[in-house]
Scaffold this motif. Structure first.
Motif, PDB file in Angstrom:
ATOM      1  N   SER A  52     -60.294   3.689-115.354  1.00 31.89           N
ATOM      2  CA  SER A  52     -58.961   4.009-115.831  1.00 31.89           C
ATOM      3  C   SER A  52     -58.104   2.759-115.739  1.00 31.89           C
ATOM      4  CB  SER A  52     -58.371   5.146-114.985  1.00 31.89           C
ATOM      5  OG  SER A  52     -57.174   5.632-115.541  1.00 31.89           O
ATOM      6  N   TYR A  53     -56.804   2.917-115.873  1.00 32.11           N
ATOM      7  CA  TYR A  53     -55.872   1.800-115.736  1.00 32.11           C
ATOM      8  C   TYR A  53     -54.594   2.317-115.106  1.00 32.11           C
ATOM      9  CZ  TYR A  53     -53.645   3.716-119.958  1.00 32.11           C
ATOM     10  OH  TYR A  53     -53.025   4.538-120.855  1.00 32.11           O
ATOM     11  N   LEU A  54     -53.810   1.417-114.577  1.00 30.22           N
ATOM     12  CA  LEU A  54     -52.498   1.753-114.028  1.00 30.22           C
ATOM     13  C   LEU A  54     -51.464   1.425-115.098  1.00 30.22           C
ATOM     14  CD1 LEU A  54     -53.044   0.255-110.466  1.00 30.22           C
ATOM     15  CD2 LEU A  54     -53.137   2.673-111.129  1.00 30.22           C
ATOM     16  N   ALA A  55     -50.797   2.457-115.595  1.00 30.58           N
ATOM     17  CA  ALA A  55     -49.860   2.282-116.711  1.00 30.58           C
ATOM     18  C   ALA A  55     -48.686   1.396-116.326  1.00 30.58           C
ATOM     19  CB  ALA A  55     -49.352   3.636-117.179  1.00 30.58           C
ATOM     20  N   MET A  56     -48.218   0.662-117.342  1.00 32.12           N
ATOM     21  CA  MET A  56     -47.029  -0.178-117.192  1.00 32.12           C
ATOM     22  C   MET A  56     -46.013   0.229-118.252  1.00 32.12           C
ATOM     23  SD  MET A  56     -48.670  -3.968-116.565  1.00 32.12           S
ATOM     24  CE  MET A  56     -48.896  -4.148-118.318  1.00 32.12           C
ATOM     25  N   GLY A  57     -44.762   0.294-117.856  1.00 32.91           N
ATOM     26  CA  GLY A  57     -43.685   0.534-118.812  1.00 32.91           C
ATOM     27  C   GLY A  57     -43.861   1.806-119.612  1.00 32.91           C
ATOM     28  N   PRO A  74     -66.285   8.729-108.728  1.00 28.52           N
ATOM     29  CA  PRO A  74     -65.869   7.324-108.687  1.00 28.52           C
ATOM     30  C   PRO A  74     -64.971   6.967-109.883  1.00 28.52           C
ATOM     31  CG  PRO A  74     -68.204   7.495-109.245  1.00 28.52           C
ATOM     32  CD  PRO A  74     -67.696   8.891-109.046  1.00 28.52           C
ATOM     33  N   ILE A  75     -63.834   6.364-109.575  1.00 29.62           N
ATOM     34  CA  ILE A  75     -62.912   5.902-110.614  1.00 29.62           C
ATOM     35  C   ILE A  75     -62.629   4.421-110.356  1.00 29.62           C
ATOM     36  CG2 ILE A  75     -60.678   6.187-111.744  1.00 29.62           C
ATOM     37  CD1 ILE A  75     -60.709   9.113-110.810  1.00 29.62           C
ATOM     38  N   ALA A  76     -62.990   3.608-111.329  1.00 30.74           N
ATOM     39  CA  ALA A  76     -62.819   2.159-111.221  1.00 30.74           C
ATOM     40  C   ALA A  76     -61.589   1.718-112.013  1.00 30.74           C
ATOM     41  CB  ALA A  76     -64.065   1.453-111.743  1.00 30.74           C
ATOM     42  N   LEU A  88     -63.558  -7.430-114.751  1.00 30.47           N
ATOM     43  CA  LEU A  88     -64.571  -6.597-114.126  1.00 30.47           C
ATOM     44  C   LEU A  88     -63.921  -5.268-113.771  1.00 30.47           C
ATOM     45  CD1 LEU A  88     -66.073  -9.240-111.654  1.00 30.47           C
ATOM     46  CD2 LEU A  88     -66.945  -8.603-113.917  1.00 30.47           C
ATOM     47  N   PHE A  89     -64.717  -4.332-113.315  1.00 32.86           N
ATOM     48  CA  PHE A  89     -64.183  -3.056-112.844  1.00 32.86           C
ATOM     49  C   PHE A  89     -64.591  -2.885-111.389  1.00 32.86           C
ATOM     50  CE2 PHE A  89     -64.383  -2.583-117.394  1.00 32.86           C
ATOM     51  CZ  PHE A  89     -63.180  -1.973-117.691  1.00 32.86           C
ATOM     52  N   ARG A  90     -63.602  -2.532-110.553  1.00 38.15           N
ATOM     53  CA  ARG A  90     -63.861  -2.295-109.133  1.00 38.15           C
ATOM     54  C   ARG A  90     -63.356  -0.903-108.765  1.00 38.15           C
ATOM     55  NH1 ARG A  90     -65.891  -6.486-106.432  1.00 38.15           N
ATOM     56  NH2 ARG A  90     -65.587  -8.577-107.261  1.00 38.15           N
ATOM     57  N   LEU A  91     -64.033  -0.312-107.814  1.00 30.63           N
ATOM     58  CA  LEU A  91     -63.703   1.032-107.372  1.00 30.63           C
ATOM     59  C   LEU A  91     -62.274   1.077-106.844  1.00 30.63           C
ATOM     60  CD1 LEU A  91     -64.877   3.871-106.933  1.00 30.63           C
ATOM     61  CD2 LEU A  91     -65.534   3.136-104.638  1.00 30.63           C
ATOM     62  N   GLY A  92     -61.508   2.037-107.346  1.00 29.55           N
ATOM     63  CA  GLY A  92     -60.150   2.236-106.854  1.00 29.55           C
ATOM     64  C   GLY A  92     -60.196   3.126-105.627  1.00 29.55           C
ATOM     65  N   GLU A 112     -67.875  -3.489-107.000  1.00 31.78           N
ATOM     66  CA  GLU A 112     -67.865  -3.631-108.463  1.00 31.78           C
ATOM     67  C   GLU A 112     -68.619  -2.445-109.048  1.00 31.78           C
ATOM     68  OE1 GLU A 112     -69.394  -6.678-111.940  1.00 31.78           O
ATOM     69  OE2 GLU A 112     -69.111  -7.467-109.907  1.00 31.78           O
ATOM     70  N   MET A 113     -68.112  -1.901-110.157  1.00 31.75           N
ATOM     71  CA  MET A 113     -68.694  -0.708-110.776  1.00 31.75           C
ATOM     72  C   MET A 113     -69.005  -0.985-112.245  1.00 31.75           C
ATOM     73  SD  MET A 113     -68.412   1.333-108.147  1.00 31.75           S
ATOM     74  CE  MET A 113     -68.704   2.981-108.716  1.00 31.75           C
ATOM     75  N   ARG A 114     -70.026  -0.295-112.759  1.00 31.28           N
ATOM     76  CA  ARG A 114     -70.327  -0.314-114.193  1.00 31.28           C
ATOM     77  C   ARG A 114     -69.918   1.053-114.738  1.00 31.28           C
ATOM     78  NH1 ARG A 114     -72.303   1.147-118.581  1.00 31.28           N
ATOM     79  NH2 ARG A 114     -73.174  -0.291-120.088  1.00 31.28           N
ATOM     80  N   PRO A 115     -68.791   1.113-115.465  1.00 35.92           N
ATOM     81  CA  PRO A 115     -68.300   2.407-115.941  1.00 35.92           C
ATOM     82  C   PRO A 115     -69.176   3.003-117.041  1.00 35.92           C
ATOM     83  CG  PRO A 115     -66.582   0.718-116.061  1.00 35.92           C
ATOM     84  CD  PRO A 115     -67.873   0.028-115.769  1.00 35.92           C
ATOM     85  N   ASP A 116     -69.236   4.331-117.041  1.00 38.05           N
ATOM     86  CA  ASP A 116     -69.866   5.078-118.130  1.00 38.05           C
ATOM     87  C   ASP A 116     -68.806   5.537-119.133  1.00 38.05           C
ATOM     88  OD1 ASP A 116     -72.689   5.313-117.057  1.00 38.05           O
ATOM     89  OD2 ASP A 116     -71.535   6.134-115.381  1.00 38.05           O
TER      90      ASP A 116
END
Length: 190
Positions: A52-57, A74-76, A88-92, A112-116
């Motif tokens: 996922s991502y952390l929204a801005m604005g 698991p959510i990266a 890269l993607f890392r586990l949050g 570090e994670m490999r997202p599906d």
């Protein structure tokens, strides 16, 4: 190839439309629309690692995607070692700090994670899954690398106002598999 100038003009126009739309929403209306989008998103997310991502604005926020997720889901999140480094993607784990772009990210010690499944932020998108992001190409490069190593499903999360008729894709652009807005789910690829 799309002219960088025309793509930047479109990016600015779409960002302005997104900002104006989000500013006009009262907090309850925004929360309701985001909840509708998250409901659609949860209906398509499958097993495996989610990113996922952390929204801005004025970006639509996927923060509630973890609501009702299995406790061990698991959510990266995107992570950068430096401004020049590949995304890269890392586990949050609920602990985030400011990264090299001033965007919050997990600590460098997180696995570090490999997202599906990757929920992708965007400035604009068309029904074919062509997107315009912030302009640096981080997601395109990361998605290309992940797709070379196997299957990953990409989901653009957007306000309805961000959906446009057509976006000219450059050869390096990575199309989205699905688009989720508060009012619809669009499958762009089988």
């Amino acid at each position: 190839m799309t002219s960088p100038t025309s793509k930047e003009i479109l990016r600015q126009s779409l960002r302005q439309a997104r900002d104006s739309y989000a500013r006009a929403l009262d907090p309850a209306e925004r929360a309701g629309l985001e909840a509708a989008a998250i409901g659609r998103l949860r209906a398509v997310l499958g097993p495996g690692v989610w990113a996922s991502y952390l929204a801005m604005g004025s970006e639509i926020s996927p923060a509630r995607v973890a609501d009702n997720a299995p406790p061990d889901q698991p959510i990266a999140f995107p992570w950068f070692e430096s401004r020049e480094a590949r995304m890269l993607f890392r586990l949050g784990g609920g602990v985030f700090s400011s990264g090299p772009f001033g965007i919050r990210q997990p600590p460098g010690t997180a696995p570090e994670m490999r997202p599906d499944w990757i929920i992708v932020p965007l400035v604009g998108v068309d029904p074919a899954g062509n997107r315009i992001g912030q302009g640096a190409g981080h997601y395109d490069r990361a998605l290309q690398s992940l797709r070379e190593d196997g299957r990953v499903t990409t989901i653009g999360l957007a306000w309805d106002v961000q959906l446009v008729d057509s976006i000219a894709a450059d050869p390096w652009d990575q199309p989205l598999d699905l688009i989720i807005t508060p009012s619809r789910t669009i499958r762009t690829r089988p």
